[in-house]
Design a protein around this motif. Structure first.
Motif, PDB file in Angstrom:
ATOM      1  N   UNK A 296       0.825  -1.212   0.000  1.00 11.74           N
ATOM      2  CA  UNK A 296       0.000   0.000   0.000  1.00 11.74           C
ATOM      3  C   UNK A 296       0.859   1.261   0.000  1.00 11.74           C
ATOM      4  N   UNK A 297       2.007   1.205   0.666  1.00 14.18           N
ATOM      5  CA  UNK A 297       2.903   2.352   0.707  1.00 14.18           C
ATOM      6  C   UNK A 297       3.706   2.550  -0.566  1.00 14.18           C
ATOM      7  N   UNK A 298       3.867   1.480  -1.337  1.00 10.71           N
ATOM      8  CA  UNK A 298       4.732   1.537  -2.510  1.00 10.71           C
ATOM      9  C   UNK A 298       3.986   1.669  -3.837  1.00 10.71           C
ATOM     10  N   UNK A 299       2.714   1.265  -3.879  1.00  7.91           N
ATOM     11  CA  UNK A 299       1.975   1.245  -5.139  1.00  7.91           C
ATOM     12  C   UNK A 299       0.585   1.836  -4.957  1.00  7.91           C
ATOM     13  N   UNK A 300       0.020   2.288  -6.068  1.00  8.15           N
ATOM     14  CA  UNK A 300      -1.362   2.768  -6.031  1.00  8.15           C
ATOM     15  C   UNK A 300      -2.268   1.547  -5.987  1.00  8.15           C
TER      16      UNK A 300
ATOM     17  N   UNK B  47      -5.061  -4.945   9.971  1.00  9.04           N
ATOM     18  CA  UNK B  47      -4.669  -4.453   8.649  1.00  9.04           C
ATOM     19  C   UNK B  47      -5.680  -3.443   8.122  1.00  9.04           C
ATOM     20  N   UNK B  48      -6.966  -3.762   8.212  1.00  5.91           N
ATOM     21  CA  UNK B  48      -7.993  -2.849   7.700  1.00  5.91           C
ATOM     22  C   UNK B  48      -7.991  -1.518   8.449  1.00  5.91           C
TER      23      UNK B  48
ATOM     24  N   UNK C 132      -6.979   2.002   6.668  1.00  9.85           N
ATOM     25  CA  UNK C 132      -7.886   3.166   6.705  1.00  9.85           C
ATOM     26  C   UNK C 132      -7.156   4.400   7.223  1.00  9.85           C
ATOM     27  N   UNK C 133      -6.336   4.208   8.242  1.00 10.90           N
ATOM     28  CA  UNK C 133      -5.600   5.328   8.827  1.00 10.90           C
ATOM     29  C   UNK C 133      -4.553   5.886   7.860  1.00 10.90           C
TER      30      UNK C 133
ATOM     31  N   UNK D  10      -8.368   4.104  -0.126  1.00 13.50           N
ATOM     32  CA  UNK D  10      -8.457   2.709  -0.561  1.00 13.50           C
ATOM     33  C   UNK D  10      -9.743   2.083  -0.009  1.00 13.50           C
ATOM     34  N   UNK D  11     -10.553   1.500  -0.897  1.00 10.74           N
ATOM     35  CA  UNK D  11     -11.735   0.756  -0.460  1.00 10.74           C
ATOM     36  C   UNK D  11     -11.263  -0.533   0.212  1.00 10.74           C
ATOM     37  N   UNK D  12     -11.931  -0.923   1.284  1.00  7.72           N
ATOM     38  CA  UNK D  12     -11.519  -2.089   2.056  1.00  7.72           C
ATOM     39  C   UNK D  12     -12.662  -3.093   2.148  1.00  7.72           C
TER      40      UNK D  12
END
Length: 94
Positions: free
Chosen positions: A45-49, A67-68, A72-73, A78-80
């Motif tokens: 999540x930190x490295x890619x869209x 993780x969710x 979110x934070x 990003x939809x979860x």
């Protein structure tokens, strides 16, 4: 103007789940990334869209719920989506 493919990040310890997700999505409209745990998911999540995070709730080491919450934070755009017990494959095909 062409549409960009949505990126779906699948988090499940079962490597076959990503293939199931890919088969369930319309061809060519989605890119599916797969990781096995919450640590790998947060790094991705930190490295890619990523547009959609699809996670099993029962994961090795950290829970899918943790993780969710972290996703979110850190990445509110990003939809979860979460699944439990039988894995994401059961959610998609069952």
């Amino acid at each position: 103007m062409s549409e960009r493919a949505s990126t779906v990040l699948v988090v499940d310890a079962d490597p076959a789940t990503a293939a199931t997700v890919l088969a369930a999505l319309p061809s060519g409209l989605h890119r599916v990334l797969a990781v096995a745990d919450a640590h790998q998911a947060l790094a991705t999540l930190g490295a890619q869209r990523v547009d959609v995070l699809l996670s099993e709730l029962v994961l090795p080491e950290e829970s899918g719920l943790h993780l969710l919450v972290e996703a979110r934070r850190l990445h509110p755009q990003v939809a979860r989506i979460a699944a439990k017990a039988e894995g994401l494959g059961a959610l998609l095909v069952g």
